[in-house]
Design an enzyme around this catalytic site. Sequence first.
Site, mmCIF file in Angstrom:
data_model
loop_
_atom_site.group_PDB
_atom_site.id
_atom_site.type_symbol
_atom_site.label_atom_id
_atom_site.label_comp_id
_atom_site.label_asym_id
_atom_site.label_seq_id
_atom_site.Cartn_x
_atom_site.Cartn_y
_atom_site.Cartn_z
ATOM 1 N N LYS A 1 -40.921 -4.864 -13.837
ATOM 2 C CA LYS A 1 -42.275 -4.303 -13.953
ATOM 3 C C LYS A 1 -42.215 -2.914 -14.574
ATOM 4 C CE LYS A 1 -44.249 -2.276 -10.223
ATOM 5 N NZ LYS A 1 -44.762 -0.914 -10.434
ATOM 6 N N ASN A 2 -41.305 -2.081 -14.085
ATOM 7 C CA ASN A 2 -41.292 -0.675 -14.504
ATOM 8 C C ASN A 2 -40.637 -0.445 -15.849
ATOM 9 O OD1 ASN A 2 -42.693 -0.146 -12.234
ATOM 10 N ND2 ASN A 2 -41.019 0.803 -11.106
ATOM 11 N N ARG B 1 -51.928 3.735 -11.932
ATOM 12 C CA ARG B 1 -51.618 5.070 -12.439
ATOM 13 C C ARG B 1 -50.694 5.014 -13.647
ATOM 14 N NH1 ARG B 1 -50.663 8.627 -9.667
ATOM 15 N NH2 ARG B 1 -48.898 9.430 -10.840
ATOM 16 N N CYS C 1 -52.156 8.482 -4.827
ATOM 17 C CA CYS C 1 -51.973 7.093 -4.428
ATOM 18 C C CYS C 1 -51.406 7.142 -3.022
ATOM 19 C CB CYS C 1 -51.100 6.355 -5.425
ATOM 20 S SG CYS C 1 -49.394 6.281 -4.990
ATOM 21 N N ARG D 1 -48.611 12.610 -6.527
ATOM 22 C CA ARG D 1 -48.109 12.101 -7.815
ATOM 23 C C ARG D 1 -48.845 12.705 -9.011
ATOM 24 N NH1 ARG D 1 -47.134 5.765 -7.287
ATOM 25 N NH2 ARG D 1 -45.789 6.165 -9.071
ATOM 26 N N PRO D 2 -48.754 14.013 -9.177
ATOM 27 C CA PRO D 2 -49.405 14.664 -10.323
ATOM 28 C C PRO D 2 -48.754 14.237 -11.646
ATOM 29 C CG PRO D 2 -47.974 16.206 -9.174
ATOM 30 C CD PRO D 2 -47.994 14.959 -8.353
ATOM 31 N N VAL D 3 -49.428 14.559 -12.740
ATOM 32 C CA VAL D 3 -48.857 14.266 -14.070
ATOM 33 C C VAL D 3 -48.732 15.557 -14.888
ATOM 34 C CG1 VAL D 3 -49.551 11.845 -14.197
ATOM 35 C CG2 VAL D 3 -51.179 13.644 -14.880
ATOM 36 N N ASP D 4 -48.571 16.670 -14.166
ATOM 37 C CA ASP D 4 -48.502 17.972 -14.847
ATOM 38 C C ASP D 4 -47.347 18.058 -15.837
ATOM 39 O OD1 ASP D 4 -47.117 17.804 -12.284
ATOM 40 O OD2 ASP D 4 -46.421 19.818 -12.713
ATOM 41 N N LEU D 5 -46.238 17.392 -15.532
ATOM 42 C CA LEU D 5 -45.076 17.489 -16.443
ATOM 43 C C LEU D 5 -45.324 16.691 -17.730
ATOM 44 C CD1 LEU D 5 -42.245 17.209 -13.792
ATOM 45 C CD2 LEU D 5 -43.125 19.268 -14.888
ATOM 46 N N ASP E 1 -37.516 3.187 -4.454
ATOM 47 C CA ASP E 1 -38.217 1.893 -4.386
ATOM 48 C C ASP E 1 -37.490 0.883 -3.510
ATOM 49 O OD1 ASP E 1 -39.472 1.952 -7.818
ATOM 50 O OD2 ASP E 1 -40.058 2.994 -5.998
ATOM 51 N N ILE F 1 -38.105 11.768 -2.774
ATOM 52 C CA ILE F 1 -38.903 11.694 -4.001
ATOM 53 C C ILE F 1 -40.396 11.829 -3.726
ATOM 54 C CG2 ILE F 1 -39.484 10.268 -6.019
ATOM 55 C CD1 ILE F 1 -36.581 11.024 -6.094
ATOM 56 N N ARG G 1 -48.661 -6.833 -7.110
ATOM 57 C CA ARG G 1 -48.503 -5.871 -8.211
ATOM 58 C C ARG G 1 -47.075 -5.876 -8.721
ATOM 59 N NH1 ARG G 1 -51.303 -0.241 -7.150
ATOM 60 N NH2 ARG G 1 -50.432 -0.100 -9.215
#
Length: 420
Positions: A22-23, A92, A116, A121-125, A309, A331, A401
Amino acid sequence: MDKLIIQGGNRLNGVVTISGAKNAALPILCAALLAETPLHLTGVAALKDIATTIKLLDTMGVKIARNGSQVSLDASDVASFEATYEMVKTMRASILVLGPLLARFGTARVSLPGGCAIGSRPVDLHIKGLQAMGAAIHITHGYIQASTLHLPNRRLQGARYYMDIVTVTGTENLMMAAALAEGTTVLENAAKEPEVIDLAEMLIKMGANISGAGTDVITIVGVEKLHGTEHNVVCDRIEAGTYMVAAAMAGGEVKLLNARADLLDAVIEKLREAGATVTSDKDSITVKSDGKLKAVNIRTAPHPAFPTDMQAQFMALNAVASGVAKVTETIFENRFMHVQEMQRMGADISIDGNTALVKGVATLDGATVMATDLRASASLVLAGLVARGETVVERIYHLDRGYENLEAKLNALGANVKRV
Ligand code: EPZ
């Protein structure tokens, strides 16, 4: 809402085929936006998140043909450069269209993913990396509005960027953006996950100039255009790990096909430490166990360390192993929601910050439990496989999912799992 009804106590024996990751599939599908000619993929699993990504790309005007695990994508005339909140709130990973849209079309409007269950789980990077490459980015009304129209040739500019936290999709987004940028980009402290390597290998087949994928420094020399190619998605190491833990806990002998031991060193090490026998050849792994396991300490960290995971699955293993184990999650800040559900089944777990202390019990009691996130729901299924009596796992849309045909695959191994 669907739920699973599991009768515990059966051993697991037989062969299970692992699906494509999936990933890996999620960034690989988004990479289609970079190509002027069609991309032909095989090994694309039938998962909810993958269907969501395909729908998102379709709304943008990518022409998509799907036949089972084969997907062809033609992004020769993309008409919209937007990922709406409705789309992003369900998944996301939609943020992975941001880099490709900016790189190829110079403009993107992508909803900020909400938090979530497992963390903020920011996306600042992702955003800072694109800004380092010259992108003009404004956050307005919950949307990331990005553009390169002010730049020379309207193209992202190569840059050196150090990610102060190892981020898997951040690395993938920036690698895709850099592939069509003007000049050279160096990503430092890059994620080394096998899914990052699989994406890089496909981008190189599409004409990208990338070196260092799988190490913590990835160098991308931008090119003018990328073309389509053929690519088989790497096998899902987390799905494989989940079935390996199931076999170790339930006892029996299970052979996994389309599974690569070299992607699972840390997990195999821990299964052997727990007392399971693990053997492998280049594309299969066999797990043998008498179901009597020893507790093993777990500390999650970026690849090649123990994967976050797989943390919930090993929490289930430790719940019925002999001895006491510490499980530390480094994490995500809230990835212990499976604990209170397992406690309802009789598990003896206490949490102190990001560490759980697990005292193995002889048996768990079947109960009705609720899934909260993808891997937590998998861990409750594992607990149900070995619990006394019947376990009902509710809200299993989380499972769908990330696990293709879970109950069919488990029942083929001798489990007793019904979906209602
Ligand atoms: C990927 O998520 C996976 N998802 C996750 O798998 C996996 O748990 C995670 O990597 C870690 O291995 C996909 O690949 C689609 P991160 P991602 O960015 O990329 C922080 C599953 O079960 N961070 O590596 O979103 C973040 O908060 C899913 O299949 C920032 O602070 O994770 C986290 O604490 C769950 N700012 C840490 O970094 C950023 O800009 C690692 O997150 C990005 C991340």
